[in-house]
Motif scaffolding. Sequence first.
Motif, PDB file in Angstrom:
ATOM      1  N   THR A 491     -30.869 -23.895   4.329  1.00  0.00           N
ATOM      2  CA  THR A 491     -30.579 -24.526   5.490  1.00  0.00           C
ATOM      3  C   THR A 491     -29.170 -24.470   5.989  1.00  0.00           C
ATOM      4  OG1 THR A 491     -30.378 -26.682   4.454  1.00  0.00           O
ATOM      5  CG2 THR A 491     -32.523 -26.153   5.282  1.00  0.00           C
ATOM      6  N   ARG A 492     -28.424 -23.373   5.224  1.00  0.00           N
ATOM      7  CA  ARG A 492     -26.886 -23.433   5.644  1.00  0.00           C
ATOM      8  C   ARG A 492     -26.918 -22.341   6.738  1.00  0.00           C
ATOM      9  NH1 ARG A 492     -23.380 -22.551   0.784  1.00  0.00           N
ATOM     10  NH2 ARG A 492     -21.789 -22.825   2.200  1.00  0.00           N
ATOM     11  N   PRO A 493     -25.996 -22.517   7.690  1.00  0.00           N
ATOM     12  CA  PRO A 493     -25.537 -21.150   8.655  1.00  0.00           C
ATOM     13  C   PRO A 493     -25.250 -20.105   7.615  1.00  0.00           C
ATOM     14  CG  PRO A 493     -23.718 -22.797   8.531  1.00  0.00           C
ATOM     15  CD  PRO A 493     -24.770 -23.411   7.736  1.00  0.00           C
ATOM     16  N   PHE A 494     -25.528 -18.862   8.187  1.00  0.00           N
ATOM     17  CA  PHE A 494     -25.028 -17.621   7.457  1.00  0.00           C
ATOM     18  C   PHE A 494     -24.040 -17.101   8.215  1.00  0.00           C
ATOM     19  CE2 PHE A 494     -24.688 -13.176   6.403  1.00  0.00           C
ATOM     20  CZ  PHE A 494     -24.990 -12.826   5.433  1.00  0.00           C
ATOM     21  N   PRO A 495     -22.766 -17.019   7.597  1.00  0.00           N
ATOM     22  CA  PRO A 495     -21.598 -16.608   8.383  1.00  0.00           C
ATOM     23  C   PRO A 495     -21.657 -15.262   8.807  1.00  0.00           C
ATOM     24  CG  PRO A 495     -21.181 -16.653   6.043  1.00  0.00           C
ATOM     25  CD  PRO A 495     -22.618 -17.106   6.083  1.00  0.00           C
ATOM     26  N   ILE A 496     -21.041 -14.884  10.052  1.00  0.00           N
ATOM     27  CA  ILE A 496     -20.857 -13.665  10.630  1.00  0.00           C
ATOM     28  C   ILE A 496     -19.620 -13.217  10.850  1.00  0.00           C
ATOM     29  CG2 ILE A 496     -21.740 -12.084  12.682  1.00  0.00           C
ATOM     30  CD1 ILE A 496     -24.388 -14.025  12.660  1.00  0.00           C
ATOM     31  N   ALA A 497     -18.890 -14.006  11.577  1.00  0.00           N
ATOM     32  CA  ALA A 497     -17.501 -13.840  11.900  1.00  0.00           C
ATOM     33  C   ALA A 497     -16.565 -14.846  11.541  1.00  0.00           C
ATOM     34  CB  ALA A 497     -17.410 -13.417  13.413  1.00  0.00           C
ATOM     35  N   LYS A 498     -15.378 -14.565  11.028  1.00  0.00           N
ATOM     36  CA  LYS A 498     -14.492 -15.777  10.561  1.00  0.00           C
ATOM     37  C   LYS A 498     -12.963 -15.247  11.129  1.00  0.00           C
ATOM     38  CE  LYS A 498     -16.777 -16.960   6.215  1.00  0.00           C
ATOM     39  NZ  LYS A 498     -16.732 -16.834   4.577  1.00  0.00           N
ATOM     40  N   PHE A 499     -12.362 -16.620  11.293  1.00  0.00           N
ATOM     41  CA  PHE A 499     -10.952 -16.271  11.807  1.00  0.00           C
ATOM     42  C   PHE A 499      -9.972 -15.230  10.967  1.00  0.00           C
ATOM     43  CE2 PHE A 499      -6.620 -17.692  12.672  1.00  0.00           C
ATOM     44  CZ  PHE A 499      -6.561 -17.424  14.195  1.00  0.00           C
ATOM     45  N   SER A 500     -10.349 -15.416   9.805  1.00  0.00           N
ATOM     46  CA  SER A 500      -9.354 -14.759   8.731  1.00  0.00           C
ATOM     47  C   SER A 500      -9.395 -13.139   9.009  1.00  0.00           C
ATOM     48  CB  SER A 500      -9.810 -15.165   7.327  1.00  0.00           C
ATOM     49  OG  SER A 500     -11.286 -14.829   7.117  1.00  0.00           O
ATOM     50  N   GLU A 501     -10.626 -12.828   9.446  1.00  0.00           N
ATOM     51  CA  GLU A 501     -10.717 -11.301   9.779  1.00  0.00           C
ATOM     52  C   GLU A 501      -9.667 -10.533  10.629  1.00  0.00           C
ATOM     53  OE1 GLU A 501     -14.430  -7.891   9.333  1.00  0.00           O
ATOM     54  OE2 GLU A 501     -14.686  -9.638  10.471  1.00  0.00           O
ATOM     55  N   PHE A 502      -9.203 -11.379  11.535  1.00  0.00           N
ATOM     56  CA  PHE A 502      -8.033 -11.138  12.524  1.00  0.00           C
ATOM     57  C   PHE A 502      -6.959 -10.318  11.665  1.00  0.00           C
ATOM     58  CE2 PHE A 502      -9.176 -13.953  15.811  1.00  0.00           C
ATOM     59  CZ  PHE A 502      -9.550 -13.045  17.042  1.00  0.00           C
ATOM     60  N   TYR A 503      -6.446 -11.272  10.384  1.00  0.00           N
ATOM     61  CA  TYR A 503      -5.371 -10.690   9.632  1.00  0.00           C
ATOM     62  C   TYR A 503      -5.816  -9.337   9.104  1.00  0.00           C
ATOM     63  CZ  TYR A 503      -3.320 -15.362  10.353  1.00  0.00           C
ATOM     64  OH  TYR A 503      -2.882 -16.317  10.880  1.00  0.00           O
ATOM     65  N   PHE A 504      -7.015  -9.022   8.554  1.00  0.00           N
ATOM     66  CA  PHE A 504      -7.433  -7.884   7.923  1.00  0.00           C
ATOM     67  C   PHE A 504      -7.676  -6.865   8.935  1.00  0.00           C
ATOM     68  CE2 PHE A 504      -9.130 -10.905   4.866  1.00  0.00           C
ATOM     69  CZ  PHE A 504      -8.626 -10.156   3.824  1.00  0.00           C
ATOM     70  N   VAL A 505      -7.924  -6.947   9.950  1.00  0.00           N
ATOM     71  CA  VAL A 505      -8.236  -5.986  10.966  1.00  0.00           C
ATOM     72  C   VAL A 505      -6.779  -5.424  11.515  1.00  0.00           C
ATOM     73  CG1 VAL A 505      -9.155  -5.277  13.492  1.00  0.00           C
ATOM     74  CG2 VAL A 505     -10.318  -6.862  11.963  1.00  0.00           C
ATOM     75  N   ALA A 506      -5.870  -6.448  11.750  1.00  0.00           N
ATOM     76  CA  ALA A 506      -4.335  -6.012  12.084  1.00  0.00           C
ATOM     77  C   ALA A 506      -3.827  -5.310  10.815  1.00  0.00           C
ATOM     78  CB  ALA A 506      -3.774  -7.254  12.321  1.00  0.00           C
ATOM     79  N   ALA A 507      -3.942  -5.788   9.703  1.00  0.00           N
ATOM     80  CA  ALA A 507      -3.453  -5.049   8.571  1.00  0.00           C
ATOM     81  C   ALA A 507      -3.876  -3.649   8.284  1.00  0.00           C
ATOM     82  CB  ALA A 507      -3.459  -5.706   7.309  1.00  0.00           C
ATOM     83  N   GLU A 508      -5.299  -3.287   8.535  1.00  0.00           N
ATOM     84  CA  GLU A 508      -5.592  -2.117   8.237  1.00  0.00           C
ATOM     85  C   GLU A 508      -5.442  -1.107   9.427  1.00  0.00           C
ATOM     86  OE1 GLU A 508     -10.418  -0.065   8.452  1.00  0.00           O
ATOM     87  OE2 GLU A 508      -9.962  -2.334   7.682  1.00  0.00           O
ATOM     88  N   ALA A 509      -5.135  -1.911  10.821  1.00  0.00           N
ATOM     89  CA  ALA A 509      -4.621  -0.835  11.884  1.00  0.00           C
ATOM     90  C   ALA A 509      -2.920  -0.531  11.501  1.00  0.00           C
ATOM     91  CB  ALA A 509      -4.862  -1.794  13.316  1.00  0.00           C
ATOM     92  N   ALA A 510      -2.407  -1.559  10.956  1.00  0.00           N
ATOM     93  CA  ALA A 510      -0.988  -1.087  10.523  1.00  0.00           C
ATOM     94  C   ALA A 510      -0.874  -0.204   9.581  1.00  0.00           C
ATOM     95  CB  ALA A 510      -0.304  -2.433  10.219  1.00  0.00           C
ATOM     96  N   VAL A 511      -1.714  -0.232   8.490  1.00  0.00           N
ATOM     97  CA  VAL A 511      -1.708   0.997   7.598  1.00  0.00           C
ATOM     98  C   VAL A 511      -2.017   2.225   8.391  1.00  0.00           C
ATOM     99  CG1 VAL A 511      -3.000   2.015   5.725  1.00  0.00           C
ATOM    100  CG2 VAL A 511      -2.265  -0.514   5.594  1.00  0.00           C
ATOM    101  N   LYS A 512      -2.845   2.386   9.412  1.00  0.00           N
ATOM    102  CA  LYS A 512      -3.084   3.382  10.061  1.00  0.00           C
ATOM    103  C   LYS A 512      -2.203   3.813  11.109  1.00  0.00           C
ATOM    104  CE  LYS A 512      -6.172   5.509   9.408  1.00  0.00           C
ATOM    105  NZ  LYS A 512      -6.612   6.779   8.621  1.00  0.00           N
ATOM    106  N   GLY A 513      -1.112   2.969  10.982  1.00  0.00           N
ATOM    107  CA  GLY A 513       0.112   3.454  12.075  1.00  0.00           C
ATOM    108  C   GLY A 513       0.506   2.495  13.066  1.00  0.00           C
ATOM    109  N   ALA A 514      -0.344   1.746  13.283  1.00  0.00           N
ATOM    110  CA  ALA A 514       0.066   0.539  14.446  1.00  0.00           C
ATOM    111  C   ALA A 514       1.199  -0.249  13.988  1.00  0.00           C
ATOM    112  CB  ALA A 514      -1.191  -0.249  14.579  1.00  0.00           C
ATOM    113  N   THR A 515       2.133  -0.531  15.318  1.00  0.00           N
ATOM    114  CA  THR A 515       3.277  -1.505  14.738  1.00  0.00           C
ATOM    115  C   THR A 515       3.365  -2.660  15.746  1.00  0.00           C
ATOM    116  OG1 THR A 515       4.218  -0.051  16.541  1.00  0.00           O
ATOM    117  CG2 THR A 515       4.609   0.656  14.303  1.00  0.00           C
TER     118      THR A 515
END
Length: 648
Positions: A491-515
């Motif tokens: 009866t718990r919600p299933f998580p789909i999107a979390k605020f913490s993922e902003f940090y991971f998306v930005a970090a991955e983009a930075a590894v790919k050359g974003a500044t």
Amino acid sequence: MKRYIFKKLIIGSVVLFSFTGCSDILEEKPHDFYEPEYFKTQQGIIQGITSHYAHLRWIYGQAYFYNATQTGTDEHTYAQQADGNFKDHDLSGVGVINPNSSRADVLWNNSFSDINTANGIIENGPAVGVASSVIAESKFFRAFDYFLLVQTFGGVPLDLGQGELKFNLKPSRTSKRNTVTEVYTKTIFPDLIASINELPAAPRFTGTATKTLARLILAKAYLTYGWWLENPNNVPTYPDTPRTDPDGHNAQWYFQQAYNLSLDGINNPGSYGLLPYYYDVNLGSNDRNQEMMLYADHTQASEYYNGGSLTNGSGGSPDHFAGWMSTWDYTSIRSINPADGKAVSSVQRAADQFLGRPWVRMAPTIEVFTNTFADKTNDSRYDGTFSTVYRGNWNLAGTGLTNVATLNNANDLPVKPGEAILTFLNDEPGTAITYSATSASNIGAGVLPGRADYVISPLGISRRTYPGFWKLGPYRTDNGGGLGQPNAGSTRPFPIAKFSEFYFVAAEAAVKGATGSMTARDLINVIRARAGKWRWDNNGRVAKTADNSALLVSSTPAIIDINYILAERSREYYGEGYRWYDLVRTQKWNELAGKYTIGGPNVGDHTPVVVTRTIDPHHYLRPIPQGQLDGMEMTAAEKAAYQNPGYL
């Protein structure tokens, strides 16, 4: 398009809870069917928008789709009781993914009806006086559905029978797939850009879509599309199309946009934010917290709004039963009743976050414990992910054992209710564990001198016995001091999107050359610093005040790469349904999951075996479901051309 996809507009039951009171609950009147004309009324539009949130339950928490996102990755393999649904997805020679066996069909079969609902709302909503900020929720969900589909199947149809992105009023028996570039540039990007502009900063009701949520999904879409344009390992796409952007942008442009949007989300969080401790993110009593931006909701308050029985789980949608899949059969553990010398079940099935209903379909690989979560002492995420200590609860069984004060366990030592019966050790012990298939434990667990609990070390993990998945374990407040309803869907919600993922998306983009203002290391260290903070030893069930942030931050490499990002993502989101998409997006699937180690399926199997997977390029897309092809009135050649290559 196949008839069943657009057979009707489903408005399922859903309830989104308030942090403060009932006034913020998103209410509706569930129906099975609405005539298309109903979408030309304000009430119909509002009910249609509410249905977007209900449709999430038919995908997220649905265990077979969950299997398709996890099994076959470096996080999961099939477990001892797995059937073909799970063995097929492992790609290790025990099954084959084909148009009949792929459980990505769950996504295909449940997304297009929601897309069509969104089309109807977007077309008709303005004419009946529905605010643009509310209609924007449909734009968000249309983009969200298409983003899931394009990642899973490649190009998919934008025309459902009445023209591209038009509301379809009647069944269609033909279909044409658009290209990946068309799906992104005609709907995903423009719909999400409009959502950011039109959605409110604060949710209309708790759990509804906001600007910040739309920023996250658009950032992920830009990141994913950038990888698709770059295509570092020459993985084929379908329908075949040049990997060039119609707007003239290159992959680097999209990586930079993903970074910029993520920083916008971090700096303008609205009502969201990181919690101080990782433990609290997935704690059942703290569900629907400020870090959870989107979820498939459930409730123990009402079967009507829960979408499934509160007493007996069906093993089908819209129940949330994903957590059962990686729950091993801990109820097989036996201890000895000293009064009569008989073996009894000392760990009973319970609606408890550490326990739940065992199905033994999915098992973590040994590398999860030896590599991904190698640091179990300083990093709190291991303790906040797995159930590693199984404690006696026979006194709650309501049988003749209720008044039995102690049982004899490992080394014939006594144990009381609440004490450890079996422990999965954090590391290999200095003293060799004595395992025995004929152990009184009944599960082939081992013993160490002086310990009353049976033990299994990381290298002893098998398809039969492995730490449970605490994150998705059930949580209920209506157990009445007993075992509760362990057979019901969560009866718990299933998580789909979390605020913490902003940090991971930005970090991955930075590894790919974003500044920008934060480097990839800066961004990941925000997450790692939080992971080092403890307020509670979860498996020890004792308060623990510790701050290992400085140690974790200092141990982050000066230059991090994609593999490091993926390892951190696994530590943060292990078992949450991200992993297949992460490995496919970065084209690291074969490199990181082509081999794994695990013990066998039998009692007493504690010898690690290396297993090799065969992951071919065509596996980076799931097959179009056979049911879809069978329902279309097209020639055999047209159907063959509709299917993704490699699955004919």
